[in-house]
Scaffold this active site. Structure first.
Site, PDB file in Angstrom:
ATOM      1  N   ASP A   1       0.443   5.507   0.573  1.00  0.00           N
ATOM      2  CA  ASP A   1      -0.375   6.272   1.342  1.00  0.00           C
ATOM      3  C   ASP A   1      -0.663   7.549   0.509  1.00  0.00           C
ATOM      4  O   ASP A   1      -0.360   7.722  -0.524  1.00  0.00           O
ATOM      5  CB  ASP A   1       0.411   6.959   2.570  1.00  0.00           C
ATOM      6  CG  ASP A   1       0.684   5.729   3.755  1.00  0.00           C
ATOM      7  OD1 ASP A   1       0.100   4.718   3.681  1.00  0.00           O
ATOM      8  OD2 ASP A   1       1.852   6.246   4.216  1.00  0.00           O
TER       9      ASP A   1
ATOM     10  N   ARG B   1       8.864   7.939   5.420  1.00  0.00           N
ATOM     11  CA  ARG B   1       8.610   9.256   5.523  1.00  0.00           C
ATOM     12  C   ARG B   1       9.329   9.669   7.020  1.00  0.00           C
ATOM     13  O   ARG B   1       9.789  10.781   7.063  1.00  0.00           O
ATOM     14  CB  ARG B   1       7.298   9.642   5.129  1.00  0.00           C
ATOM     15  CG  ARG B   1       6.795   9.598   3.903  1.00  0.00           C
ATOM     16  CD  ARG B   1       5.250   9.753   3.907  1.00  0.00           C
ATOM     17  NE  ARG B   1       4.845  10.830   4.684  1.00  0.00           N
ATOM     18  CZ  ARG B   1       3.682  11.110   4.968  1.00  0.00           C
ATOM     19  NH1 ARG B   1       2.761  10.124   4.543  1.00  0.00           N
ATOM     20  NH2 ARG B   1       3.250  12.160   5.483  1.00  0.00           N
TER      21      ARG B   1
ATOM     22  N   ARG C   1       0.794  -1.159   0.059  1.00  0.00           N
ATOM     23  CA  ARG C   1       0.104   0.057  -0.007  1.00  0.00           C
ATOM     24  C   ARG C   1       1.099   1.139  -0.199  1.00  0.00           C
ATOM     25  O   ARG C   1       1.830   1.622   0.787  1.00  0.00           O
ATOM     26  CB  ARG C   1      -0.806  -0.057   1.303  1.00  0.00           C
ATOM     27  CG  ARG C   1      -1.755  -1.327   1.327  1.00  0.00           C
ATOM     28  CD  ARG C   1      -2.334  -1.363   2.615  1.00  0.00           C
ATOM     29  NE  ARG C   1      -3.190  -2.507   3.046  1.00  0.00           N
ATOM     30  CZ  ARG C   1      -3.799  -2.841   4.001  1.00  0.00           C
ATOM     31  NH1 ARG C   1      -3.561  -1.974   5.174  1.00  0.00           N
ATOM     32  NH2 ARG C   1      -4.565  -3.950   4.285  1.00  0.00           N
TER      33      ARG C   1
END
Length: 259
Positions: free
Chosen positions: A58, A205, A56
């Site tokens: 974001d 991140r 996945r």
């Protein structure tokens, strides 16, 4: 039934991430990459089709090499036809770069041996408007040698709990990191690249933001190692904005490590 593997590129700016999301009654559907792709496949093949992604991404995160597979009920469609037909049906911010037939037991998620992410920073004081959706604008040049000394700590089987986001539902916070590095792509663009078997939610991140702000504050590799080993999310400094992050490549030819 034919198992088809797609390689996808997308601009994640206007998407609520990769994963399809259920819409509560009375609410407006959110836009996802998986949802757009499944809609295009349904129109092409005239039956509902479920797509499995390698992982996945974001909201706001981009991809140059996302991998996804699905089972086509039509065995006679040539591989290359999926590229042309789907790109005719998909919006401009999603492109199918390639398609190929794979064995029936192949899974883009479970057969992936590693994922490579790249995070882009713009280092000049003034940023062109065309770049703002795809980089974190730093406005200065960090010391790449210091950044790489800290990034050297990111190698091997590690407990990455310090860089997990609240709400992450992973069973384990251990990940196997093949390596991480910073390099100057051009005079105005700095890149952070990291490869691992898998990543926690917002892990890249969080690492990128903490490394950059650690360098700004004059910290060193010993400090970053202590943050990593603390398993304490409060020790991290900053989560970098989504706009600079790209899923660069999904590899299927390495050693499978599940930690």
């Amino acid at each position: 039934m034919t198992n088809i593997l797609l390689t996808l590129s997308y601009d994640g700016t206007d998407f609520c991430g990769w994963q399809r999301q259920d819409t509560p009654p009375g609410e407006k559907p959110v836009r996802t990459v998986q949802g757009e792709l499944e809609g295009a496949l349904c129109r092409m093949l005239r039956v509902p089709v479920a797509v499995q992604g390698s992982g996945r991404t974001d909201s706001g995160v981009h991809a140059l090499g996302q991998a996804a597979n699905f089972f086509s009920p039509v065995d006679t469609v040539p591989e290359e036809n999926y590229v042309r037909a789907l790109n005719d049906m998909l919006p401009g911010d999603v492109r199918v770069m390639s398609a190929k037939k794979v064995p029936e037991d192949f899974s883009s998620r479970f057969n992936a041996t590693s994922r490579i992410y790249r995070y882009f920073f713009f280092t000049q004081k003034i940023i062109p408007a065309s770049r703002t959706r795809y980089v974190w604008h730093l406005g200065y040049k960090p010391d790449v040698s210091i950044l790489n000394q800290m990034a050297e700590c990111l190698r091997g089987e590690l407990d990455c709990a310090s860089f997990s986001a609240a709400g992450d539902q992973s069973v384990s916070t251990f990940r196997y990191i093949d390596g991480a590095r910073f390099y100057e792509e051009t005079d105005d663009t700095l890149v952070f690249e990291i490869e691992a078997n898998a990543f926690l939610w917002r892990m890249v991140r969080s690492i990128a933001g903490t490394l950059i702000q650690g360098e700004q504050k004059g910290y060193d590799a010993a400090w970053f190692k202590s943050v990593l080993e603390s398993r304490d999310r409060s020790r991290t400094l900053f989560t970098a904005p989504a706009c600079g992050l790209f899923l660069h490549q999904v590899r299927f030819d390495g050693v499978r490590r599940h930690v």
